[in-house]
Design an enzyme around this catalytic site. Structure first.
Site, PDB file in Angstrom:
ATOM      1  CB  ALA A  66      50.961  12.800  77.181  1.00  0.00           C
TER       2      ALA A  66
ATOM      3  CG  HIS B 248      44.831  14.914  79.827  1.00  0.00           C
ATOM      4  ND1 HIS B 248      44.141  16.035  80.211  1.00  0.00           N
ATOM      5  CD2 HIS B 248      46.083  15.067  80.316  1.00  0.00           C
ATOM      6  CE1 HIS B 248      44.915  16.811  80.940  1.00  0.00           C
ATOM      7  NE2 HIS B 248      46.112  16.252  81.005  1.00  0.00           N
TER       8      HIS B 248
ATOM      9  N   GLY C 102      41.566  17.202  79.548  1.00  0.00           N
ATOM     10  CA  GLY C 102      41.853  18.512  80.140  1.00  0.00           C
ATOM     11  C   GLY C 102      42.471  19.442  79.105  1.00  0.00           C
ATOM     12  CG  HIS C 103      46.341  18.694  77.406  1.00  0.00           C
ATOM     13  ND1 HIS C 103      46.676  17.425  77.801  1.00  0.00           N
ATOM     14  CD2 HIS C 103      47.285  19.517  77.921  1.00  0.00           C
ATOM     15  CE1 HIS C 103      47.791  17.473  78.521  1.00  0.00           C
ATOM     16  NE2 HIS C 103      48.181  18.723  78.616  1.00  0.00           N
TER      17      HIS C 103
ATOM     18  NE  ARG D 198      40.641  28.226  89.389  1.00  0.00           N
ATOM     19  CZ  ARG D 198      40.005  29.334  89.705  1.00  0.00           C
ATOM     20  NH1 ARG D 198      39.431  30.034  88.759  1.00  0.00           N
ATOM     21  NH2 ARG D 198      39.902  29.736  90.941  1.00  0.00           N
TER      22      ARG D 198
ATOM     23  CG  ASP E 169      49.602  22.685  85.877  1.00  0.00           C
ATOM     24  OD1 ASP E 169      50.177  21.885  86.623  1.00  0.00           O
ATOM     25  OD2 ASP E 169      49.070  22.344  84.801  1.00  0.00           O
TER      26      ASP E 169
ATOM     27  NE  ARG F 268      53.925  15.509  86.342  1.00  0.00           N
ATOM     28  CZ  ARG F 268      55.247  15.425  86.386  1.00  0.00           C
ATOM     29  NH1 ARG F 268      55.815  14.344  86.835  1.00  0.00           N
ATOM     30  NH2 ARG F 268      56.002  16.435  86.001  1.00  0.00           N
TER      31      ARG F 268
HETATM   32  O1  PAF Z   1      51.757  22.849  81.785  1.00  0.00           O
HETATM   33  C1  PAF Z   1      52.538  22.373  80.931  1.00  0.00           C
HETATM   34  O2  PAF Z   1      52.228  21.412  80.264  1.00  0.00           O
HETATM   35  C2  PAF Z   1      53.904  23.019  80.754  1.00  0.00           C
HETATM   36  O3  PAF Z   1      54.424  23.428  81.978  1.00  0.00           O
HETATM   37  C3  PAF Z   1      53.918  24.142  79.720  1.00  0.00           C
HETATM   38  C4  PAF Z   1      53.087  25.333  80.158  1.00  0.00           C
HETATM   39  C5  PAF Z   1      53.426  23.621  78.386  1.00  0.00           C
HETATM   40  C6  PAF Z   1      55.348  24.642  79.529  1.00  0.00           C
HETATM   41  O4  PAF Z   1      56.181  23.628  79.087  1.00  0.00           O
END
Ligand code: PAF
Length: 326
Positions: free
Chosen positions: A34, A36, A38-39, A157, A159, A196
């Site tokens: 999913a 976005h 950020g990724h 960051r 997370d 989310r």
């Molecule tokens: O941050 C996430 O998307 C997940 O916690 C990760 C690091 C890919 C582990 O499943």
């Protein structure tokens, strides 16, 4: 460069064999899909660090403490591949971009189960309210690091506690990898990008805007204390966060899960004032309404990390003043 897509360990090994043989650096960006902006920012950062970037897309069952949350987690592999293909065709592309989207059986040949523990850094904040979550994260990251064997792994960051858990795992398991924490990417209204966010309804989206503003209020308190050369009281930080998230006298459907002032290394709540030059993690988790379920959002800023404070304040300023209905 076209994307290379692998679905099992044998294909991944074949894709990485030339890089491994040549000693070319590999960067890993673990994701649950999913994707976005950020990724994509993490992938761009990875491309700055290594010519070969592996993005894993794997919704890890062992890190969901609530089955409904796992079921509801957004999945869109076609959309993810399209977004990564666009990045691979653009100016920020790494020399090679491999997308590894394994099955549960491939990652967990003996069935999904926890084989690593998060340790003390996973005890408080999200760890206190999501039992087992960080054990699942430590387990899957351990497996992904063993599968990919990257030189560097890039995490967001946003997370913050997850990054602390990963750093501890890497030290404990002896993985030869550098862990890079990339800055949080925000939407135009200041809300941190998260998969989310796709689940929010209009009310939840509106309430989510309180989160970056509450963190900005904590930054203002920390900066005022620093300007006076005064110690920072964690209780004052917590109160400012709560007042921003749930303003007194204004009923709303936002539930504060935690609003903490913590030691950023140990991720343990602070119980005494700290000197002005000591960094403090201000971190929050809330739930707000979503489409058919409540959506959990997290965000943070490290008080005393001026670059991190500045990025947050700039995003909140760009979002403009709070609406009367927020
Ligand atoms: O941050 C996430 O998307 C997940 O916690 C990760 C690091 C890919 C582990 O499943």
């Amino acid at each position: 460069m076209p994307l290379e897509v692998t679905r099992d360990t044998a294909a991944l090994d074949a894709a990485l064999a030339p890089a491994r043989a040549a000693g070319t650096s590999v960067a890993l960006v673990p994701t649950m899909g999913a994707l976005h902006d950020g990724h994509l920012a993490l992938v761009r950062r990875a491309a700055e660090l290594a010519p070969v970037v592996v993005v894993t897309v794997f919704v890890n069952p062992t890190q969901f403490d609530v089955a409904a949350d796992l079921d509801a987690y957004p999945r869109d592999l076609d959309g993810d591949l399209a977004a990564l293909a666009a990045l691979a065709a653009g100016p920020d592309a790494p020399a090679r971009l491999v997308v590894h989207a394994p099955t549960v059986a491939d990652v967990y040949p003996d069935g999904p189960g926890v084989t690593r523990r998060a340790g003390d850094v996973g005890t408080h904040l999200c760890g206190a309210t999501r039992p087992g979550h960080f054990d699942g994260v430590a387990t899957v990251v351990d497996r992904l690091l063993a599968l990919v064997r990257p030189d560097v792994a890039v995490f967001g960051r946003k997370d913050f506690q997850q990054v602390a858990v990963v750093r501890r795992l890497v030290a404990e398991a002896g993985h030869a990898v550098r862990v890079e924490a990339a800055p949080t990417v925000r939407e135009p209204d200041g809300v941190a990008r998260s998969s989310r966010n796709l689940l929010l309804d209009a009310d939840g989206r509106r309430l989510a805007r309180r989160v970056p503003r509450a963190l900005a209020a904590a930054v203002a308190i920390a900066r005022a204390a620093r300007d006076r050369g005064a110690a920072l009281d964690p209780g004052t930080v917590r109160a400012a966060l709560r007042a921003g998230l749930a303003p007194p006298g204004r009923a709303s459907d936002l539930e504060v899960v935690y609003a903490e002032a913590a030691d950023p290394d140990a991720v343990v709540p602070l119980d005494a004032p700290v000197a002005p030059d000591v960094p403090v993690l201000a971190a929050v988790a809330v739930t707000v309404p979503g489409r058919g379920l409540r959506v959990r959002l997290i965000d943070n800023v490290v008080l005393g990390d001026v670059a991190d404070e500045d990025r947050l304040l700039a995003a909140v300023a760009a979002a403009g003043p709070a609406g009367a209905d927020e």
